[in-house]
Design a protein around this motif. Structure first.
Motif, PDB file in Angstrom:
ATOM      1  N   ALA A 189      55.191  45.778  19.877  1.00  0.00           N
ATOM      2  CA  ALA A 189      54.675  46.707  18.871  1.00  0.00           C
ATOM      3  C   ALA A 189      55.195  48.121  19.117  1.00  0.00           C
ATOM      4  CB  ALA A 189      53.152  46.688  18.877  1.00  0.00           C
ATOM      5  N   SER A 190      55.308  48.514  20.386  1.00  0.00           N
ATOM      6  CA  SER A 190      55.830  49.835  20.711  1.00  0.00           C
ATOM      7  C   SER A 190      57.290  49.960  20.295  1.00  0.00           C
ATOM      8  CB  SER A 190      55.675  50.087  22.216  1.00  0.00           C
ATOM      9  OG  SER A 190      56.085  51.393  22.558  1.00  0.00           O
ATOM     10  N   ILE A 191      58.077  48.914  20.510  1.00  0.00           N
ATOM     11  CA  ILE A 191      59.484  48.924  20.106  1.00  0.00           C
ATOM     12  C   ILE A 191      59.609  48.989  18.583  1.00  0.00           C
ATOM     13  CG2 ILE A 191      61.597  47.544  20.046  1.00  0.00           C
ATOM     14  CD1 ILE A 191      60.715  46.431  22.826  1.00  0.00           C
ATOM     15  N   LEU A 192      58.824  48.184  17.890  1.00  0.00           N
ATOM     16  CA  LEU A 192      58.878  48.198  16.419  1.00  0.00           C
ATOM     17  C   LEU A 192      58.458  49.555  15.870  1.00  0.00           C
ATOM     18  CD1 LEU A 192      57.297  44.676  15.799  1.00  0.00           C
ATOM     19  CD2 LEU A 192      59.698  45.302  15.436  1.00  0.00           C
ATOM     20  N   GLY A 193      57.445  50.158  16.505  1.00  0.00           N
ATOM     21  CA  GLY A 193      57.022  51.503  16.089  1.00  0.00           C
ATOM     22  C   GLY A 193      58.115  52.525  16.315  1.00  0.00           C
ATOM     23  N   ALA A 194      58.832  52.400  17.445  1.00  0.00           N
ATOM     24  CA  ALA A 194      59.938  53.320  17.726  1.00  0.00           C
ATOM     25  C   ALA A 194      61.065  53.160  16.715  1.00  0.00           C
ATOM     26  CB  ALA A 194      60.457  53.090  19.144  1.00  0.00           C
TER      27      ALA A 194
END
Length: 488
Positions: free
Chosen positions: A150-155
């Motif tokens: 989720a953090s990667i997709l948000g980035a």
């Protein structure tokens, strides 16, 4: 493994009118049962909730749902209401429950909350299709991986959330007023068992080890339920090259033509894999000319803490993100921004040269083995409810790392016996029966302090569930941290 050339079924999602006056039973007033009942009532279904409990928590949830027109039967979790057309269950109810046996006899389907959410997905205006699901399961590492994802997709600028067995309710996510672009979905074996129509965009089984066998009945059944996550994948089935059982699940899956098998490894990757080269996380699956070249994604130092199993989780998250089309820079930025949840290899104190680490989330031997592999020498605090697990492989693998062991909980004798067989020279202190909560953890911490020497790590990695002595693994970890800090 190359492309997996089979076909997958993509079921249609029902329209809101399909639920009007449909008699539905929701099994359980747990963390997913209440949202399921609320959503179904909002769709116009005639909802009856059954729960075998009748305590204050159930009474409070019952009052909330009755105000919405839901019928609630407390103290009755076995009988199937008359005329019901569908049962929606919370994950904890095993398939052997009398309610489900009655439903099977009556020809009534049983869905989990994940199946319900899958059926209720709404098409996005931009694509005409529902938001893709990038799905994560495994015996251990699910929450860390899905939060990294989720953090990667948000980035990458995507509206996303970690949902399912963690974070946002999957039902709330699919029905959100502002739609998500893509969902990072953590799925337990329980949820997968009750989700026959689920067809993710891409998915990973991180690892497989004996767990929840009391619920599934056998290791074969447990693995089969985990393997459901690969059914109907469209782009990538991600597997762990160090765990051949995960690759076997990929081979057995029925996927969409062109879907690829993508491995991850802590070593140098081959074509079609993710791995580590000279301290860098690299992609040889989705990089241009991946047969000869790799795309640099991030540094090992971007993963915190950089324990081997955390790096493996980061590679799995990166593989799913890259399968979705995320650029390498977003993988790096997302991993740098990620912070692990509490009770997952968290250093909570350092007193007189001894480091104290809380991994209370290590509730089975496989998870505890990963923790123990990250430290040397270790004073190990372990024990609780073993859930039918065997401790011999865990202890044999960690024997040369152990300075000592402090054993707690109902099934501590299993660990004591394994230590006697595989590490007889390791000093062992057992807490007596009867102590629970803060006094028990304080006693365990003081015993561990007596065994530890400067340079050692005292590691709470119980390899067992917590409910015999604590409210949950979170309370167990909090009390450990408080007792360790109090030593100073």
């Amino acid at each position: 493994m190359g492309g997996l050339v089979t076909t997958g079924h993509r079921p249609e999602w029902p329209q809101a009118d399909d639920w009007k006056d449909l008699p539905v039973t929701v099994a359980g007033l747990g963390i997913s049962g209440v949202p399921a009942a609320r959503v179904l009532a909002g769709l116009g279904a005639r909802v009856t909730v059954v729960d075998g409990g009748d305590g204050p928590r159930q009474q409070a949830h019952a009052a909330e749902l009755r105000a919405l027109g839901v019928t609630v039967r407390l103290g009755d979790g076995a009988s199937l209401p008359e005329g019901v057309r569908l049962v929606v269950t919370t994950p904890g109810w095993p398939p052997s429950s009398p309610l489900f046996l009655a439903a099977e006899a009556a020809g009534v389907p049983v869905w989990g909350d994940v199946e319900l959410a899958w059926r209720l997905r709404r098409p996005l205006e931009s694509t005409g299709e529902p938001a893709p699901w990038l799905a994560v399961t495994g015996t251990n590492g699910k929450t860390t991986t899905v939060r990294m994802l989720a953090s990667i997709l948000g980035a990458a600028g995507k509206r996303t959330a970690a949902v399912g067995n963690v974070g946002v309710s999957v039902l709330d996510a699919v029905l959100a007023e502002e739609p998500y672009d893509v969902l990072a979905v953590e799925l337990s074996s329980f949820q997968l068992h009750w989700a026959p129509s689920l067809r993710p965009h891409s998915a990973v089984v991180l690892n497989l080890a004996a767990d929840h066998l009391d619920w599934h009945g056998s290791m074969q059944a447990y693995a089969a339920d985990k393997g459901r996550i690969y059914e109907g994948n469209t782009v990538a089935c991600v597997y762990n090259t160090a765990d051949p059982a995960t690759e076997e699940l990929v081979r057995a899956a029925d996927v969409v033509e062109g879907c690829r098998a993508v491995g991850f490894t802590l070593g140098a990757p081959g074509p079609g894999q993710f791995g580590v080269v000279d301290g860098l996380l690299v992609d040889r699956a989705f990089a241009p000319d991946y047969h000869r070249n790799a795309a640099e994604l991030a540094s090992v130092d971007d993963v915190r803490p950089a324990a081997p199993h955390n790096i493996a989780d980061a590679l799995a998250a990166a593989a799913l993100a890259r399968a979705y089309g995320v650029e390498p820079r977003a993988v790096r930025d997302g991993l740098r921004a990620f912070r692990p949840d509490a009770h997952r290899i968290a250093q909570v104190a350092e007193v007189d040269g001894v480091v104290w680490v809380d991994d209370s989330k290590a509730t089975n031997p496989h998870a505890a083995a990963a923790s123990l592999a990250a430290y040397r020498p270790v004073v190990w605090i372990a024990g609780g409810l073993a859930k039918g697990a065997d401790m011999d492989e865990l202890v044999a693998g960690a024997a040369d790392r152990l300075r000592g062991a402090v054993l707690i909980g109902a099934d501590r004798s299993l660990i004591r016996a394994a230590l006697a067989r595989h590490a007889p020279e390791v000093p062992v202190i057992e807490l007596p029966d009867g102590q629970t909560g803060a006094p028990a953890m304080a006693a365990a911490v003081h015993a561990a302090a007596g065994l530890a020497q400067p340079g050692d790590t005292v590691l709470l990695a119980p390899a067992c569930a917590s409910m015999d002595m604590f409210a949950d693994y979170g309370e167990r970890g909090d009390l450990f941290a408080a007792a360790a800090r109090a030593l100073a």
